[in-house]
Scaffold this motif. Structure first.
Motif, PDB file in Angstrom:
ATOM      1  N   THR A  35     -10.257 -39.441  37.354  1.00 33.77           N
ATOM      2  CA  THR A  35      -9.799 -39.462  36.039  1.00 33.77           C
ATOM      3  C   THR A  35      -9.929 -39.192  35.011  1.00 33.77           C
ATOM      4  N   LYS A  36      -9.178 -39.421  33.754  1.00 30.58           N
ATOM      5  CA  LYS A  36      -9.461 -38.766  32.472  1.00 30.58           C
ATOM      6  C   LYS A  36     -10.410 -38.696  32.036  1.00 30.58           C
ATOM      7  N   VAL A  37     -10.689 -37.376  31.305  1.00 28.91           N
ATOM      8  CA  VAL A  37     -11.919 -37.254  30.437  1.00 28.91           C
ATOM      9  C   VAL A  37     -11.597 -37.449  28.698  1.00 28.91           C
ATOM     10  N   TYR A  38     -11.839 -38.711  28.523  1.00 30.76           N
ATOM     11  CA  TYR A  38     -11.364 -39.151  26.320  1.00 30.76           C
ATOM     12  C   TYR A  38     -12.089 -38.276  25.422  1.00 30.76           C
ATOM     13  N   ALA A  39     -11.595 -37.583  24.939  1.00 26.96           N
ATOM     14  CA  ALA A  39     -12.736 -36.464  23.914  1.00 26.96           C
ATOM     15  C   ALA A  39     -13.094 -37.188  22.971  1.00 26.96           C
ATOM     16  N   LYS A  40     -14.508 -36.933  23.048  1.00 24.35           N
ATOM     17  CA  LYS A  40     -15.407 -38.296  21.754  1.00 24.35           C
ATOM     18  C   LYS A  40     -15.836 -37.550  20.580  1.00 24.35           C
ATOM     19  N   LYS A  41     -15.654 -38.845  19.327  1.00 25.02           N
ATOM     20  CA  LYS A  41     -15.228 -37.143  18.178  1.00 25.02           C
ATOM     21  C   LYS A  41     -16.605 -37.219  17.735  1.00 25.02           C
ATOM     22  N   ASN A  42     -17.574 -38.063  18.256  1.00 26.67           N
ATOM     23  CA  ASN A  42     -19.184 -37.610  18.088  1.00 26.67           C
ATOM     24  C   ASN A  42     -19.781 -36.052  18.541  1.00 26.67           C
ATOM     25  N   LEU A  43     -18.464 -36.068  19.581  1.00 27.13           N
ATOM     26  CA  LEU A  43     -19.727 -34.572  19.990  1.00 27.13           C
ATOM     27  C   LEU A  43     -18.130 -33.721  19.679  1.00 27.13           C
ATOM     28  N   GLN A  88     -15.653 -33.051  20.649  1.00 26.05           N
ATOM     29  CA  GLN A  88     -14.753 -32.788  21.270  1.00 26.05           C
ATOM     30  C   GLN A  88     -13.408 -32.192  20.639  1.00 26.05           C
ATOM     31  N   HIS A  89     -12.888 -31.409  21.707  1.00 30.89           N
ATOM     32  CA  HIS A  89     -10.866 -30.963  21.795  1.00 30.89           C
ATOM     33  C   HIS A  89     -10.835 -30.018  23.315  1.00 30.89           C
ATOM     34  N   PHE A  90      -9.977 -30.811  23.970  1.00 37.26           N
ATOM     35  CA  PHE A  90      -9.541 -30.071  25.494  1.00 37.26           C
ATOM     36  C   PHE A  90      -8.498 -29.761  25.085  1.00 37.26           C
ATOM     37  N   LEU A  91      -8.717 -28.153  26.220  1.00 36.33           N
ATOM     38  CA  LEU A  91      -7.282 -27.293  26.211  1.00 36.33           C
ATOM     39  C   LEU A  91      -6.907 -27.422  26.906  1.00 36.33           C
ATOM     40  N   LYS A  92      -5.078 -28.157  26.231  1.00 36.81           N
ATOM     41  CA  LYS A  92      -4.683 -28.713  27.937  1.00 36.81           C
ATOM     42  C   LYS A  92      -2.901 -28.038  28.179  1.00 36.81           C
ATOM     43  N   GLY A 141     -14.623 -29.739  29.305  1.00 35.88           N
ATOM     44  CA  GLY A 141     -14.490 -30.618  29.225  1.00 35.88           C
ATOM     45  C   GLY A 141     -13.858 -31.304  30.718  1.00 35.88           C
ATOM     46  N   MET A 142     -12.412 -31.575  30.266  1.00 33.20           N
ATOM     47  CA  MET A 142     -11.465 -32.345  32.076  1.00 33.20           C
ATOM     48  C   MET A 142     -11.192 -30.807  32.697  1.00 33.20           C
ATOM     49  N   GLY A 143     -11.733 -29.576  32.530  1.00 34.10           N
ATOM     50  CA  GLY A 143     -11.982 -28.188  33.544  1.00 34.10           C
ATOM     51  C   GLY A 143     -10.767 -27.059  33.509  1.00 34.10           C
ATOM     52  N   MET A 144      -9.439 -27.602  32.963  1.00 35.70           N
ATOM     53  CA  MET A 144      -8.755 -26.595  32.189  1.00 35.70           C
ATOM     54  C   MET A 144      -9.055 -25.102  32.864  1.00 35.70           C
ATOM     55  N   LEU A 145      -9.639 -25.119  32.219  1.00 29.17           N
ATOM     56  CA  LEU A 145     -10.423 -23.369  31.956  1.00 29.17           C
ATOM     57  C   LEU A 145     -11.205 -23.346  33.028  1.00 29.17           C
ATOM     58  N   THR A 146     -12.251 -24.010  33.729  1.00 26.67           N
ATOM     59  CA  THR A 146     -12.937 -23.826  34.596  1.00 26.67           C
ATOM     60  C   THR A 146     -11.745 -23.668  36.055  1.00 26.67           C
ATOM     61  N   GLY A 147     -11.095 -24.076  36.252  1.00 28.19           N
ATOM     62  CA  GLY A 147      -9.818 -23.695  37.471  1.00 28.19           C
ATOM     63  C   GLY A 147      -9.201 -22.264  37.417  1.00 28.19           C
ATOM     64  N   TYR A 148      -8.958 -21.587  36.346  1.00 27.45           N
ATOM     65  CA  TYR A 148      -8.740 -20.109  36.278  1.00 27.45           C
ATOM     66  C   TYR A 148      -9.653 -19.550  36.454  1.00 27.45           C
ATOM     67  N   LEU A 149     -10.537 -20.127  35.901  1.00 27.36           N
ATOM     68  CA  LEU A 149     -12.219 -19.220  35.504  1.00 27.36           C
ATOM     69  C   LEU A 149     -12.728 -18.444  37.856  1.00 27.36           C
ATOM     70  N   ASN A 151     -21.229 -37.204  30.209  1.00 29.72           N
ATOM     71  CA  ASN A 151     -21.560 -37.717  31.398  1.00 29.72           C
ATOM     72  C   ASN A 151     -20.139 -37.714  32.242  1.00 29.72           C
ATOM     73  N   GLU A 152     -19.352 -37.941  31.442  1.00 31.26           N
ATOM     74  CA  GLU A 152     -17.824 -38.191  31.375  1.00 31.26           C
ATOM     75  C   GLU A 152     -17.173 -37.226  32.249  1.00 31.26           C
ATOM     76  N   SER A 153     -17.322 -36.006  31.592  1.00 29.14           N
ATOM     77  CA  SER A 153     -17.074 -34.650  32.153  1.00 29.14           C
ATOM     78  C   SER A 153     -17.665 -34.072  33.042  1.00 29.14           C
ATOM     79  N   VAL A 154     -18.851 -34.400  33.993  1.00 27.82           N
ATOM     80  CA  VAL A 154     -19.105 -33.750  34.529  1.00 27.82           C
ATOM     81  C   VAL A 154     -19.324 -34.469  35.482  1.00 27.82           C
ATOM     82  N   HIS A 155     -18.724 -36.041  35.075  1.00 26.41           N
ATOM     83  CA  HIS A 155     -18.716 -36.541  36.515  1.00 26.41           C
ATOM     84  C   HIS A 155     -16.977 -36.216  36.995  1.00 26.41           C
ATOM     85  N   HIS A 156     -16.245 -35.626  35.998  1.00 24.14           N
ATOM     86  CA  HIS A 156     -15.166 -35.000  36.344  1.00 24.14           C
ATOM     87  C   HIS A 156     -14.965 -33.739  37.116  1.00 24.14           C
TER      88      HIS A 156
END
Length: 85
Positions: free
Chosen positions: A2-10, A12-16, A42-50, A65-70
């Protein structure tokens, strides 16, 4: 996954951009270290390449929590972990 939505209170800005994520991961040589800690994947964009770089000890820290689940969908967790607040 599922898509993870950025939360302003955290703040968050996701690398896409895949090309930028590849370039960032490509700057890590692994010379003199074999541990990597990614903070806020975040959504793991960098994670995969690392992960492709093959570090022996790879961990991420995430407070959303949403990012952890993703990110549990990545198969890194035989060699590393997700540390959740």
């Amino acid at each position: 996954m599922t898509k993870v939505y950025a939360k302003k209170n955290l703040g968050q800005h996701f690398l896409k951009d895949k090309a930028i994520a590849q370039r960032i991961a490509g700057t890590l040589t692994g010379i003199g270290y074999d541990s990597v800690l990614e903070i806020g994947p975040g959504m793991g964009m960098l994670t995969g390449y690392l992960l492709e770089r093959g570090f022996n000890d790879f961990h991420v820290i995430e407070i959303d929590n949403e990012s952890v689940h993703h990110n549990r969908g990545f198969s890194i967790y035989g060699s590393g972990s997700i540390l959740q607040r």
